[in-house]
Write an enzyme that holds these catalytic residues in place. Structure first.
Site, PDB file in Angstrom:
ATOM      1  N   GLY A  10       0.788  -1.223   0.000  1.00 20.36           N
ATOM      2  CA  GLY A  10       0.000   0.000   0.000  1.00 20.36           C
ATOM      3  C   GLY A  10       0.817   1.269   0.000  1.00 20.36           C
ATOM      4  CB  SER A  11       4.142   1.971   1.481  1.00 23.41           C
ATOM      5  OG  SER A  11       5.255   2.741   1.113  1.00 23.41           O
ATOM      6  CB  ALA A  12       2.763   6.431  -1.998  1.00 24.42           C
ATOM      7  CB  CYS A  14       6.696   0.445  -1.141  1.00 24.37           C
ATOM      8  SG  CYS A  14       7.307   0.415   0.560  1.00 24.37           S
ATOM      9  NE  ARG A  15       0.901   2.194  -3.659  1.00 27.43           N
ATOM     10  CZ  ARG A  15       0.406   3.434  -3.716  1.00 27.43           C
ATOM     11  NH1 ARG A  15       0.418   4.113  -4.844  1.00 27.43           N
ATOM     12  NH2 ARG A  15      -0.089   3.997  -2.630  1.00 27.43           N
TER      13      ARG A  15
END
Lengths: 216, 241
Positions: A10-12, A14-15
């Site tokens: 979910g972490s931006a 990380c994306r």
């Protein structure tokens, strides 16, 4: 030579790393971090990242954290010559300025506004929302007359910013009312390699998390 | 701060660098700045360290000089520092410092080209903007500019960031390795402010030692006049009880 990524879907930030790796055709060993049970606070994790954040990249034993340092590293190391993070000092400087705008202004204001609501049960703060809108107006201005945030080519600045801005969809912030931002968002969604897998999937996880937190 | 003195020294540095056959900007780089502004101080010390000639343009944000139509046309975010290198406009101090080394550095010691070393500097720069300097501002901006009281919760968060900085400095002379880099020049201005404000950071022993070491290393690049001087101007804004 293993390249490990400690992350949560979910972490931006990380994306942003997932998007960059995908754009470089780089395979990452994905390692899910159980934040809920404090896996990031355990000694083994603190050893690679004393700030206990995600994402953390470990490249053949060498740890790097801060997503924007990771994504520029990945291009410097595995994508020399790539337009994703150009070598020319002026072109690179523009990408850098957009990345610092992201961490210091745009994504920061989103976090300041939204995270206390979903993680702390705080009410929505109108002043903080106004600051997010100001940041979106700036992004809209930066995009005037150009296809991507730092010029004619897709760069890691687009990947970092799209990971953050897409997260706004989980909130009440209507970023698509800014014409350039809306146009850019659609462009990046269709041109960033592997966007569905690298960002949309994790974004769905973020939205699901937000829904479950706000239901409490 | 005496603008003429700084300019003369910069011109001398620039001439010396030119004589060694280095590429330098054709005209001095314009820097829109204000002496107390911490990120302006970082950029100025970096320019001195690289022998880059700056034309300093005083921009008093307290009088709205950053919000004129001309300024906003140049930088829609209307922040300082903003740089104009012969028509190439750039803002964000850490992007400017990186650009200075990338474009004009005689060597890469201030911002190593090796990807791993560079990543370490970049992580420190992101930690600075996103965590350390942010938490410093969360504590002090309300006090400096809105006359508010000392907030213990904000101070605790700042101490947590200093603790992380302390850990990062473990076994290192400078924040990103054995040598001074732009990460040190970026972070030191916050410590200079804390020192001028009387904030007690003595519990963070690595930070204390690194701060003294970095001050000495930056001495020839205007630490006293640019950074310490700027910090003292800021300290004068603190409400005196």
């Amino acid at each position: 030579m293993p390249v490990d990524l400690y992350y949560v879907p979910g972490s931006a930030p990380c994306r942003a790393v997932l998007l960059t790796a995908r754009a470089l055709n780089l395979n990452l060993n994905l390692k899910l971090v159980d934040l809920h049970h404090g896996e990031h606070l355990k000694p083994e994790y603190l050893k690679i990242n004393p700030q206990h954040t995600v994402p953390t990249l470990v490249d053949d034993g060498y740890p790097i954290y801060e997503s924007r340092a990771i994504i520029t590293y990945l291009v410097n190391k595995y994508g020399k010559g790539s337009a994703l993070y150009p070598e020319d000092p002026k072109a690179r400087a523009l990408v850098d300025q957009r990345l610092y705008f992201d961490i210091g202004t745009l994504y920061q204001r989103f976090g300041d506004y939204f995270y206390p609501q979903i993680f702390g049960g705080a009410p929505a703060d109108k002043d903080k929302l106004a600051k997010v809108e100001d940041a979106l107006k700036l992004l809209d201005t930066f995009l005037e007359g150009q296809k991507y945030v730092a010029g004619a080519n897709l760069t890691v600045a687009d990947l970092s910013i799209v990971a953050g801005v897409s997260s706004f969809e989980a909130s009440d912030i209507d970023f698509k009312k800014y014409a350039n931002v809306k146009r850019w968002y659609e462009t990046v969604k269709s041109t960033a390699p592997g966007y569905q897998e690298a960002n949309e999937k994790g974004l769905d996880a973020f939205k699901a998390l937000v829904n479950s937190l706000l239901k409490k | 701060m005496d603008k003429t003195v700084v300019e003369k020294i910069n011109a001398a540095n620039n001439a010396a660098a030119r004589s060694k056959g280095n590429r330098m900007p054709t005209q001095p780089i314009k820097l829109y700045y204000l002496p107390p502004s911490p990120p302006c101080r970082s950029v100025m010390m970096t320019a001195r360290a690289l022998g880059i000639d700056l034309e300093l343009v005083l921009t008093n944000i307290m009088e709205g000089q950053h919000k004129t139509p001309e300024y906003i046309k140049m930088n829609p975010q209307h922040t300082i520092p903003t740089m104009d290198d012969n028509g190439f406009i750039l803002w964000e101090s850490r992007a400017i410092m990186s650009y200075f080394v990338n474009a004009y550095g005689r060597d890469d010691s201030l911002y190593p080209r090796n990807p791993r070393q560079r990543a370490l500097v970049d992580q420190r720069l992101n930690f600075d903007l996103g965590t350390l300097y942010k938490r410093y501002m969360d504590l002090y901006v309300p006090m400096l500019f809105k006359g508010e009281a000392y907030n213990d919760e904000a101070a605790e968060k700042l101490n947590e960031a200093l603790d992380w900085l302390n850990i990062m400095l473990g076994g290192r002379a400078f924040v990103a390795g054995d040598n001074l880099t732009i990460a040190d020049i970026s972070i030191v201005v916050t410590l200079s402010n804390l020192e001028a404000f009387g904030f007690d950071y003595s519990a963070h022993e690595n930070v204390v030692k690194w701060f003294e070491r970095t001050k000495k290393t930056l001495e020839p690049y205007g630490y006293a006049e640019i950074d310490q001087g700027g910090a003292h101007i800021l300290a004068s804004f603190l409400k005196k009880e």
